[in-house]
Structures are given as structure tokens and as C-alpha cells.
Design a protein around this motif. Structure first.
Motif, PDB file in Angstrom:
ATOM      1  N   LEU A   1       0.929  -1.262   0.135  1.00 53.36           N
ATOM      2  CA  LEU A   1      -0.009  -0.155   0.048  1.00 53.36           C
ATOM      3  C   LEU A   1       0.790   1.270  -0.043  1.00 53.36           C
ATOM      4  O   LEU A   1       2.013   1.368   0.427  1.00 53.36           O
ATOM      5  CB  LEU A   1      -0.841  -0.008   1.302  1.00 53.36           C
ATOM      6  N   PHE A   2       0.413   2.407  -0.656  1.00 55.68           N
ATOM      7  CA  PHE A   2       1.100   3.578  -0.551  1.00 55.68           C
ATOM      8  C   PHE A   2       1.151   4.513   0.745  1.00 55.68           C
ATOM      9  O   PHE A   2       0.018   4.543   1.114  1.00 55.68           O
ATOM     10  CB  PHE A   2       0.610   4.410  -1.669  1.00 55.68           C
TER      11      PHE A   2
ATOM     12  N   HIS B   1       1.697   7.040   1.958  1.00 58.18           N
ATOM     13  CA  HIS B   1       1.380   8.405   2.302  1.00 58.18           C
ATOM     14  C   HIS B   1       0.003   8.783   2.007  1.00 58.18           C
ATOM     15  O   HIS B   1      -0.280   9.858   1.871  1.00 58.18           O
ATOM     16  CB  HIS B   1       2.437   9.191   1.326  1.00 58.18           C
TER      17      HIS B   1
ATOM     18  N   LEU C   1      -6.599   5.934  -6.546  1.00 53.19           N
ATOM     19  CA  LEU C   1      -5.399   6.859  -7.349  1.00 53.19           C
ATOM     20  C   LEU C   1      -5.381   6.303  -8.616  1.00 53.19           C
ATOM     21  O   LEU C   1      -5.281   7.100  -9.844  1.00 53.19           O
ATOM     22  CB  LEU C   1      -4.012   6.419  -6.541  1.00 53.19           C
ATOM     23  N   ALA C   2      -5.353   5.046  -8.699  1.00 50.34           N
ATOM     24  CA  ALA C   2      -5.255   4.472 -10.111  1.00 50.34           C
ATOM     25  C   ALA C   2      -6.461   4.656 -11.025  1.00 50.34           C
ATOM     26  O   ALA C   2      -6.286   4.946 -12.307  1.00 50.34           O
ATOM     27  CB  ALA C   2      -4.801   2.955 -10.180  1.00 50.34           C
TER      28      ALA C   2
ATOM     29  N   CYS D   1      -6.015   8.330 -12.187  1.00 48.07           N
ATOM     30  CA  CYS D   1      -4.852   8.409 -12.947  1.00 48.07           C
ATOM     31  C   CYS D   1      -5.041   7.708 -14.609  1.00 48.07           C
ATOM     32  O   CYS D   1      -4.659   8.209 -15.483  1.00 48.07           O
ATOM     33  CB  CYS D   1      -3.413   8.112 -12.242  1.00 48.07           C
ATOM     34  N   VAL D   2      -5.308   6.571 -14.394  1.00 43.92           N
ATOM     35  CA  VAL D   2      -5.226   5.394 -15.415  1.00 43.92           C
ATOM     36  C   VAL D   2      -6.740   5.602 -16.310  1.00 43.92           C
ATOM     37  O   VAL D   2      -6.737   5.604 -17.297  1.00 43.92           O
ATOM     38  CB  VAL D   2      -4.934   4.281 -15.071  1.00 43.92           C
TER      39      VAL D   2
ATOM     40  N   LYS E   1      -9.033   7.612 -15.650  1.00 47.64           N
ATOM     41  CA  LYS E   1      -9.575   8.935 -16.052  1.00 47.64           C
ATOM     42  C   LYS E   1     -10.935   9.181 -15.590  1.00 47.64           C
ATOM     43  O   LYS E   1     -11.631   9.940 -16.167  1.00 47.64           O
ATOM     44  CB  LYS E   1      -9.484   9.536 -17.459  1.00 47.64           C
TER      45      LYS E   1
ATOM     46  N   ARG F   1      -8.149  -2.242  -3.646  1.00 43.64           N
ATOM     47  CA  ARG F   1      -7.411  -1.185  -4.570  1.00 43.64           C
ATOM     48  C   ARG F   1      -7.294  -1.561  -5.967  1.00 43.64           C
ATOM     49  O   ARG F   1      -7.333  -1.053  -7.198  1.00 43.64           O
ATOM     50  CB  ARG F   1      -6.015  -0.958  -3.977  1.00 43.64           C
ATOM     51  N   ALA F   2      -6.837  -3.056  -6.139  1.00 45.40           N
ATOM     52  CA  ALA F   2      -6.708  -3.781  -7.456  1.00 45.40           C
ATOM     53  C   ALA F   2      -8.166  -3.903  -8.072  1.00 45.40           C
ATOM     54  O   ALA F   2      -8.392  -3.541  -9.418  1.00 45.40           O
ATOM     55  CB  ALA F   2      -6.134  -5.326  -7.079  1.00 45.40           C
TER      56      ALA F   2
ATOM     57  N   MET G   1      -9.742  -1.067 -10.301  1.00 48.53           N
ATOM     58  CA  MET G   1      -9.466  -0.832 -11.774  1.00 48.53           C
ATOM     59  C   MET G   1     -10.472  -1.598 -12.523  1.00 48.53           C
ATOM     60  O   MET G   1     -10.528  -1.685 -13.879  1.00 48.53           O
ATOM     61  CB  MET G   1      -7.999  -1.080 -11.955  1.00 48.53           C
TER      62      MET G   1
END
Ligand SMILES: Nc1ncnc2c1ncn2[C@@H]1O[C@H](COP(=O)(O)OP(=O)(O)OP(=O)(O)O)[C@@H](O)[C@H]1O
Ligand SMILES: [Mg+2]
Lengths: 333, 243
Positions: free
Chosen positions: B91-92, B94, B103-104, B107-108, B110, B152-153, B156
Motif C-alpha cells: 500500500l502507498f 502516504h 489513485l489508479a 490517473c489511469v 480517467k 485497490r486492485a 480498476m
């Protein structure tokens, strides 16, 4: 730790082998001797006079005072606060005695080193110099950050050719003394028909030097981001640039803030070297005013200004470092 | 129907260490395939080659009929369709749980932050962590971290999920909560490739088990075949140790 230290303290052993507290550590003795000292001291103070007698009496007083302080300071049953205030009290008394018995000297000293009229005259120039120092430091920090971050990002691509040039840059600018670099830029470059103002030369020199350190700091920051983090980001379909931006940089930044701030402060102090290429920053303003007025007071004042600027900054560095250590527990997330 | 993943004679070497020695597999849609094998047999490397976290030395890989080594392929598009869950969570640190998840997609894919947030919250609910949305990973237990990583996975909306020993880093009492989430995904028809040592879970959830040995698929079959009637002494030996 602390406990072990006190256990092995020789003074404690001194006291405890006999099972009794020795006389000089008993409250009765301490209070009595304190009263005696105060009486002796005030007598000295009023018995104004000249000559050998008073000097001997004075020396005896100082010796007694120091011994008495020593007895208290070496007693681990006393609190730290008491000891600290004791030391300051004794220093105050010594200063008072000095002023009382060397009046003529001290006036001379004030006239020489703390000359208000000279400082007043020099003040506007010193303020100008102070401003120049700050803008030099600020611009150099900016330039070094741009250089350092760029180099570190390219370094993280781990390309052999790029690495060679980056390492060469870092080695070169860390090895060469800043003052030499400044001279080369300011006096050398004009022969290549590159003419930079003194200020620009200073910013460039400091920035090139500090940039080498900044790039190493950022590189360490990137290395502190684990491979797993980058892989997790790439596995989600993020591009290398998005990964850099959203995953690597934020984590690297957090890790580099303490050393980075430390580096900026160190580099800000190096601005004093720019006085050698006729930039009128704080030091140059001070020395110029000193020779103009034939009095060293401006220099003393410059020192004070440097202290006012840098004591809080170095304090800040320590504070940030401590805070970061507290929050940065290494965790596997 | 075409297989969703097709791997043909895949080889991978790290310098002179020949890890994968000709692996060929086909995985159908909604199939749950489990890889078992000794440490160092190349299980992780195989998964990592399929989404190109490692570059294969030779061989061909098709995902959904697309050869992912064609030069014009955008590998990020391929990876976006494959969710990956790691042993060490990754995991990130921060970002809060919900930010990790958003996040993804933002970012990915859109999609708007609003939409990503709604999707993320419903996924957190699905893995039983709705109330932890604004916690940082540091504050979560191992099992909770891994469930956030799964969410998280899933955010997407991948067509395939890879799990590389998802429970190996967990305390025993937290293994169950993660396996439950995985079992639910399997029942919803997700295509899953799972490297795991949880034989009980594999027996329940997997359609097919592949036994890897020294970079090759030595044996494959239903969990029943492999666990109860292993053909090779090596497999029997391995199963004897882990069962
Ligand atoms: N990046 C790498 N560089 C060099 N060698 C590697 C690398 N990654 C893996 N290896 C080696 O490849 C071999 C197979 O590794 P892999 O991680 O695929 O095994 P594994 O079956 O997943 O084992 P484990 O059950 O321990 O996870 C090991 O010997 C490992 O040391
Ligand atoms: Mg592995």
C-alpha cells in the motif's frame, strides 16, 4: 542509563562508604558557607579601595565561590535546575565584580566594539547587505533544487551513460572549493565572453555547488522508496511518470526534508564567501563600514545579525529531524 | 471460447539462473487457477512475467487475444486489466485507504474523483472496511492492509486478478478474513491466478492446480487429482511437507 551513571558516581561512593553524608555535603554546612560567602562578597563590594590587599581578598572570594559552586554541582542529590541557575548566578556575580573593579576598561571596550554612533551610521548599509545575503541564499536554494532534483530523477533511470555524467558533476562540484568556483565564474568566464553580474555569479556558484549535494540527497530519498511501491504502482497500469509523480516523489520528499533543510542552511552560510567577488552582502557591508569608520563595531553587529538569522534556522533543522524520526517508523505497507 | 490468458513456452533467466524453463498455460474466463511448488520454483516469476513486471527471455503471452509483446502494445493498458496483490501488500504509505484505492482509477481510467470515491467506498464496504476509509495504512492490521490492497486492485475493474502469496505475511488469525474476500471474488466469476500455500483454501476455491518444479509445470489437474492422486514423487514429497 542515567541510573547507572549515578550508581558509579565517585561522589556518591565517597558519601556512602562511611554510611554518612560528609560534612561538606550537609545542608548545615552549605547554608552556613553560603551566608558567609554573601557577607564576604558584600563587604568586598563596599570596601572600595586600591592595592594589593583588595586584590588578594578578591581572588580569595572568587576561589571560594568557585569551590562552593563545585560542591553543589557535583552533588547528584541536587536538581538540574538548581545547578543551572547556580552557574548563571555565579557568572553574574563574576561579571558584576569585573565591572566594579575594571570600570575604565569596560568603557573603552564599549567605545571600541559596541559603538552606537558608528552602528547607527552603518545601519542602512548593513540592512542592504542583509537583504542581499537573504536573496542570495534564496536564489541559490532555488537553483540548487532545480539542478539537484533534475539530476536525481535522471539518476533514477539508472542509465549508464547518464550516470557517468551525473556522478562526474557531483564529484566535481563537491570537490572544488566554493570560493575557487566563484572566482572562476566571476573572473574566468568573462574571458570566454560570458559576462555575469556579481550577483548572478554568486547565485550560480553557490547553486552549482549545493546542487551536487541536493542531488545526492534526493537520490537517497528515491532509494528509500521500496521497489515494491514502484511495482505496485506499475501493476495498476500507472505510467513511469505517474508513478514518479504520485508514488515515488511524495515518499522521497518526506524522507529528504530534514537533510534538505540542513543543506539549505549550510549553503546560506556560504553566501559569506560571495564577499570575495564584490557582492555587497552582509559580510562585505560589514567590512566596508568597518574600514570606513575605522571601528570594528559594524563587524560585531554583523556577527549578531548572522546569529539572529542562523540560530533559529539551525534550531529548526534539529526540530524537523526529531519530528521526522518520530513519525517515520519504518513499516512494511 | 478463447482462453483469456495463453502462455507459450515461456523462458526467463536472471543472468545465468534459468528460472522458467518453458512454461505453457491456458486460463479460461472465470477460472481459478492455483500455482503450488517449492520456494524458488518460479511461481512469482511466472506471474510477474505475465504482466511484464519482469521481461521474459523468450516465449509468447496473449492476454484476451492480444500478444503483449507486440511493439505497439501499451503495457499500461494490459496491466490495467490485471489486478495484482502482493505478499507485502505494498500500500502507498502516504495515502489513506480510500486515496490508495482512488489513485489508479483517477490517473489511469480517467474517471472523476467523485465517481472513484463512490466506487472505492463500495469496495471498502465489500471487503468489510467501510469505516477505515480515512485511515493511513500504518494504522491498519496486516489483514486489513491486504484487504485494502485487494480493493485497490478491484477498483480498476480488472478482468484478471493475480495473487502472489497474499496471506504469507499475515498472522494466522488474519488469514481467514483475506481468504474470505478471495473466495467471494471467485464465486462472482473473477478469473484468478493464485500462488499460495493455503492448501485448504485451494482445495475449496481452485478449479485447477498447477505444480511447478524447477521452472516447469510438472503436473496439473483438479485439486482432487493433485492432492489425492499426485503422479510424481516430487509432488508427493512437496504435498507431504505442506499438508
Ligand atoms: N530480480 C531477480 N534477480 C535475480 N534472481 C531472481 C530475481 N527474482 C527472482 N530471482 C530468483 O529466481 C528464482 C525463482 O524465484 P521466484 O520468486 O519466482 O520463486 P517462488 O517460486 O516465487 O518462490 P517463493 O515461494 O520463495 O516465493 C529464485 O532462485 C530467485 O532467487
Ligand atoms: Mg514467490
Amino acid at each position: 542509563m542515567l541510573k547507572d551513571y549515578t550508581e558509579s558516581n565517585t561522589f556518591k561512593k565517597l558519601r556512602d562508604t562511611s554510611g554518612r553524608v560528609p560534612l561538606i555535603r550537609q545542608p548545615v554546612f552549605l547554608i552556613a558557607s553560603c551566608v558567609a560567602l554573601v557577607l564576604y562578597g558584600s563587604m568586598l563590594f563596599w570596601a572600595s579601595g586600591e592595592g594589593l590587599v583588595i586584590r588578594i581578598a578578591l581572588s580569595v572570594f572568587v576561589a571560594l565561590l568557585v569551590t562552593w559552586t563545585g560542591i553543589i554541582i557535583t552533588d547528584e542529590r541536587r536538581g538540574e535546575r538548581l545547578k543551572t541557575s547556580m552557574v548563571f548566578l555565579v557568572l553574574a556575580v563574576l561579571v558584576l565584580l569585573f565591572l566594579e573593579f575594571h570600570v575604565t576598561n569596560s568603557e573603552e571596550i564599549i567605545e571600541l566594539f559596541f559603538n552606537i554612533t558608528v552602528i547607527k551610521k552603518a545601519w542602512p548599509y548593513l540592512v542592504l547587505g542583509f537583504k542581499t545575503t537573504i536573496s542570495l541564499a534564496f536564489m541559490a536554494a532555488l537553483v540548487s533544487t532545480v539542478i539537484g532534483l533534475t539530476l536525481a530523477i535522471f539518476r533514477s533511470f539508472d542509465n549508464k551513460v547518464l550516470n557517468f555524467f551525473i556522478i562526474a558533476y557531483v564529484d566535481f562540484f563537491r570537490a572544488i572549493p566554493i570560493i575557487v568556483l566563484l572566482m572562476l565564474i566571476y573572473y574566468g568566464l568573462p574571458f570566454l565572453n560570458i559576462r555575469l553580474s556579481a550577483f548572478a555569479s554568486g547565485v550560480l556558484g553557490l547553486g552549482l555547488n549545493s546542487g551536487a549535494y541536493v542531488s545526492e540527497i534526493f537520490r537517497a530519498g528515491f532509494l528509500s522508496v521500496s521497489k515494491g511501491q514502484l511495482e505496485a504502482s506499475r501493476a495498476l497500469g500507472m505510467t513511469p511518470w505517474q508513478t514518479m509523480q504520485k508514488v515515488a516523489l511524495p515518499q522521497a520528499f518526506k524522507a529528504v526534508i530534514p537533510p534538505l533543510v540542513g543543506n539549505y542552511v549550510a549553503s546560506a552560510k556560504d553566501t559569506a564567501l560571495c564577499s570575495s567577488i564584490s557582492i555587497i552582502e552582509l559580510l562585505k557591508a560589514g567590512t566596508a563600514q568597518q574600514s570606513l569608520n575605522a571601528n570594528p563595531s559594524p563587524l560585531i553587529f554583523v556577527t549578531v545579525l548572522y546569529l539572529i538569522l542562523f540560530v533559529p534556522l539551525t534550531r529548526l533543522c534539529g526540530y524537523i529531524e526529531k519530528r521526522m524520526k518520530k513519525t517515520q517508523r519504518q513499516i512494511t505497507v | 471460447m478463447d482462453p483469456i490468458i495463453r502462455v507459450e513456452s515461456l523462458h526467463k533467466s536472471f543472468r545465468d539462473l534459468h528460472v522458467l524453463r518453458g512454461v505453457s498455460i491456458e486460463v479460461n474466463r472465470s477460472e481459478v487457477v492455483s500455482f503450488i511448488g517449492r520456494s524458488g520454483s518460479g511461481k512469482s516469476t511466472l506471474l510477474r512475467c505475465i504482466n511484464r513486471l519482469e521481461e521474459p527471455t523468450s516465449g509468447e503471452i496473449w492476454i484476451d487475444g492480444v500478444n503483449i509483446h507486440e511493439p505497439y502494445i501499451d503495457i499500461n493498458k494490459v496491466r490495467a486489466e490485471i489486478g495484482m496483490v502482493f505478499q507485502s501488500f505494498n500500500l502507498f504509505p502516504h495515502m489513506t485507504a480510500i486515496d490508495n484505492i482512488m489513485l489508479a482509477p483517477v490517473c489511469v481510467r480517467k474517471i472523476s474523483r467523485q465517481e472513484a470515491k463512490e466506487r472505492g467506498l463500495s469496495l471498502l464496504e465489500k471487503v468489510g472496511l467501510a469505516e477505515k476509509a480515512n485511515e493511513y495504512p500504518e494504522k491498519l492490521s496486516g489483514g486489513q492492509r491486504q484487504r485494502v490492497a485487494i480493493a485497490r486492485a478491484l477498483a480498476m475493474q480488472p478482468r484478471i486478478m493475480f495473487f502472489d502469496e497474499p496471506t504469507s505475511a499475515l498472522d494466522p488469525e488474519m488469514v481467514g478474513e483475506v481468504l474470505d474476500v478471495m473466495a467471494q471474488m471467485a464465486s462472482e466469476g473473477m478469473t484468478m491466478l493464485i500462488v499460495s500455500h493455503e492448501m485448504g483454501f485451494i482445495r475449496e476455491a481452485a478449479d485447477r492446480v498447477l505444480f511447478l518444479d524447477e521452472g516447469k509445470i510438472l503436473e496439473e489437474g483438479t485439486p482432487d487429482d493433485i492432492f489425492n492422486r499426485p503422479q510424481f514423487p516430487v509432488t508427493r514429497d512437496f504435498l507431504g511437507k505442506v499438508l
